[in-house]
Design an enzyme around this catalytic site. Sequence first.
Site, PDB file in Angstrom:
ATOM      1  N   LYS A   1       5.617 -40.871   9.846  1.00 44.67           N
ATOM      2  CA  LYS A   1       6.692 -40.674   8.866  1.00 44.67           C
ATOM      3  C   LYS A   1       8.045 -41.153   9.413  1.00 44.67           C
ATOM      4  O   LYS A   1       8.196 -41.378  10.617  1.00 44.67           O
ATOM      5  CB  LYS A   1       6.730 -39.194   8.454  1.00 44.67           C
ATOM      6  CG  LYS A   1       5.443 -38.747   7.716  1.00 44.67           C
ATOM      7  CD  LYS A   1       5.562 -37.305   7.203  1.00 44.67           C
ATOM      8  CE  LYS A   1       4.309 -36.900   6.416  1.00 44.67           C
ATOM      9  NZ  LYS A   1       4.426 -35.531   5.843  1.00 44.67           N
TER      10      LYS A   1
ATOM     11  N   TYR B   1       2.293 -39.170  -3.444  1.00 42.91           N
ATOM     12  CA  TYR B   1       2.335 -37.695  -3.438  1.00 42.91           C
ATOM     13  C   TYR B   1       2.236 -37.098  -4.848  1.00 42.91           C
ATOM     14  O   TYR B   1       2.722 -35.986  -5.090  1.00 42.91           O
ATOM     15  CB  TYR B   1       3.616 -37.215  -2.751  1.00 42.91           C
ATOM     16  CG  TYR B   1       3.541 -37.237  -1.236  1.00 42.91           C
ATOM     17  CD1 TYR B   1       2.618 -36.439  -0.547  1.00 42.91           C
ATOM     18  CD2 TYR B   1       4.387 -38.039  -0.478  1.00 42.91           C
ATOM     19  CE1 TYR B   1       2.550 -36.450   0.842  1.00 42.91           C
ATOM     20  CE2 TYR B   1       4.319 -38.049   0.916  1.00 42.91           C
ATOM     21  CZ  TYR B   1       3.403 -37.244   1.566  1.00 42.91           C
ATOM     22  OH  TYR B   1       3.338 -37.247   2.938  1.00 42.91           O
TER      23      TYR B   1
ATOM     24  N   ASN C   1       7.776 -33.654   9.271  1.00 44.55           N
ATOM     25  CA  ASN C   1       6.749 -33.176  10.204  1.00 44.55           C
ATOM     26  C   ASN C   1       5.982 -34.297  10.911  1.00 44.55           C
ATOM     27  O   ASN C   1       4.899 -34.067  11.428  1.00 44.55           O
ATOM     28  CB  ASN C   1       5.817 -32.187   9.487  1.00 44.55           C
ATOM     29  CG  ASN C   1       5.120 -32.802   8.286  1.00 44.55           C
ATOM     30  OD1 ASN C   1       5.264 -33.994   8.027  1.00 44.55           O
ATOM     31  ND2 ASN C   1       4.346 -32.002   7.572  1.00 44.55           N
TER      32      ASN C   1
ATOM     33  N   HIS D   1       1.304 -37.807   8.504  1.00 45.46           N
ATOM     34  CA  HIS D   1       0.444 -37.422   7.380  1.00 45.46           C
ATOM     35  C   HIS D   1      -0.998 -37.690   7.773  1.00 45.46           C
ATOM     36  O   HIS D   1      -1.284 -38.613   8.517  1.00 45.46           O
ATOM     37  CB  HIS D   1       0.779 -38.257   6.139  1.00 45.46           C
ATOM     38  CG  HIS D   1      -0.310 -38.228   5.095  1.00 45.46           C
ATOM     39  ND1 HIS D   1      -0.398 -37.229   4.161  1.00 45.46           N
ATOM     40  CD2 HIS D   1      -1.384 -39.043   4.889  1.00 45.46           C
ATOM     41  CE1 HIS D   1      -1.471 -37.449   3.399  1.00 45.46           C
ATOM     42  NE2 HIS D   1      -2.085 -38.543   3.826  1.00 45.46           N
TER      43      HIS D   1
ATOM     44  N   GLU E   1      -6.209 -42.718  -0.760  1.00 42.82           N
ATOM     45  CA  GLU E   1      -5.021 -43.086   0.018  1.00 42.82           C
ATOM     46  C   GLU E   1      -5.208 -44.402   0.768  1.00 42.82           C
ATOM     47  O   GLU E   1      -4.282 -45.212   0.846  1.00 42.82           O
ATOM     48  CB  GLU E   1      -4.691 -41.954   0.996  1.00 42.82           C
ATOM     49  CG  GLU E   1      -4.245 -40.681   0.277  1.00 42.82           C
ATOM     50  CD  GLU E   1      -4.089 -39.491   1.198  1.00 42.82           C
ATOM     51  OE1 GLU E   1      -3.764 -38.396   0.696  1.00 42.82           O
ATOM     52  OE2 GLU E   1      -4.286 -39.645   2.427  1.00 42.82           O
TER      53      GLU E   1
HETATM   54  P1  ATP Z   1       0.448 -34.301   4.551  1.00 39.30           P
HETATM   55  O1  ATP Z   1      -0.099 -34.439   3.155  1.00 39.30           O
HETATM   56  O2  ATP Z   1       1.812 -34.959   4.741  1.00 39.30           O
HETATM   57  O3  ATP Z   1      -0.528 -34.699   5.620  1.00 39.30           O
HETATM   58  P2  ATP Z   1      -0.224 -31.548   4.517  1.00 39.30           P
HETATM   59  O4  ATP Z   1      -1.488 -32.007   3.876  1.00 39.30           O
HETATM   60  O5  ATP Z   1      -0.319 -30.748   5.762  1.00 39.30           O
HETATM   61  O6  ATP Z   1       0.721 -32.763   4.837  1.00 39.30           O
HETATM   62  P3  ATP Z   1       0.712 -30.911   1.881  1.00 39.30           P
HETATM   63  O7  ATP Z   1       0.534 -29.572   1.307  1.00 39.30           O
HETATM   64  O8  ATP Z   1      -0.151 -32.041   1.425  1.00 39.30           O
HETATM   65  O9  ATP Z   1       0.654 -30.763   3.483  1.00 39.30           O
HETATM   66  O10 ATP Z   1       2.245 -31.309   1.665  1.00 39.30           O
HETATM   67  C1  ATP Z   1       2.665 -32.659   1.777  1.00 39.30           C
HETATM   68  C2  ATP Z   1       3.978 -32.723   2.533  1.00 39.30           C
HETATM   69  O11 ATP Z   1       4.964 -32.059   1.756  1.00 39.30           O
HETATM   70  C3  ATP Z   1       3.972 -32.007   3.875  1.00 39.30           C
HETATM   71  O12 ATP Z   1       3.566 -32.834   4.938  1.00 39.30           O
HETATM   72  C4  ATP Z   1       5.422 -31.632   4.025  1.00 39.30           C
HETATM   73  O13 ATP Z   1       6.177 -32.730   4.538  1.00 39.30           O
HETATM   74  C5  ATP Z   1       5.855 -31.362   2.606  1.00 39.30           C
HETATM   75  N1  ATP Z   1       5.775 -29.922   2.294  1.00 39.30           N
HETATM   76  C6  ATP Z   1       4.696 -29.230   1.925  1.00 39.30           C
HETATM   77  N2  ATP Z   1       4.967 -27.939   1.732  1.00 39.30           N
HETATM   78  C7  ATP Z   1       6.295 -27.832   1.979  1.00 39.30           C
HETATM   79  C8  ATP Z   1       7.210 -26.748   1.969  1.00 39.30           C
HETATM   80  N3  ATP Z   1       6.803 -25.499   1.673  1.00 39.30           N
HETATM   81  N4  ATP Z   1       8.490 -26.985   2.280  1.00 39.30           N
HETATM   82  C9  ATP Z   1       8.909 -28.250   2.611  1.00 39.30           C
HETATM   83  N5  ATP Z   1       8.083 -29.315   2.649  1.00 39.30           N
HETATM   84  C10 ATP Z   1       6.800 -29.104   2.340  1.00 39.30           C
HETATM   85 MG    MG Z   2      -1.550 -33.295   2.198  1.00 42.05          MG
END
Ligand code: ATP
Ligand code: MG
Length: 137
Positions: A9, A49, A112, A115, A126
Amino acid sequence: MERTLGIIKPNAVRKNVTGKILAMWEDAGFRIAGLKKVQLTKAAAGGFYKEHEGKFFYEELVNFMTSGPVVLVALERENAIAENRRLMGATNPEKADAGTIRKVYGDSYTENSVHGSDSPESAARELGYFFNVFETL
Ligand code: ATP
Ligand code: MG
């Protein structure tokens, strides 16, 4: 063999740790099948997303993901999807286990660092979203 999509990211690209994250994947037994650095548009990030559209963090997420270049990585190994989720650690870096990519390089819940696809269906969607058949070898 299974494939999954990894994304380095914008916060991690800005910190100049692209190579270090790629090395963490390689050291964990992943083979890099595809690799490219791109600047996502709002439409491209929003479509990626799509499942999160309408959630409170969606706009911030799309803004962040378009704030600078990302590195897209097609990763391959046995059980790649689950193994990558384990290696990345919890979504919130504060909750991620020691030694995970998000613990080491994550800055916040949104920023974070990486992904990873969360299911075989997501991985297929994806990988197809970002890579054509000539780009994953
Ligand atoms: P990713 O899809 O990026 O691998 P993930 O699968 O662990 O992460 P998801 O639930 O798919 O998490 O959320 C996608 C992204 O949205 C997260 O990586 C994070 O950057 C952001 N995100 C998710 N939940 C929150 C939250 N509660 N507050 C802020 N950002 C969030
Ligand atoms: Mg995710």
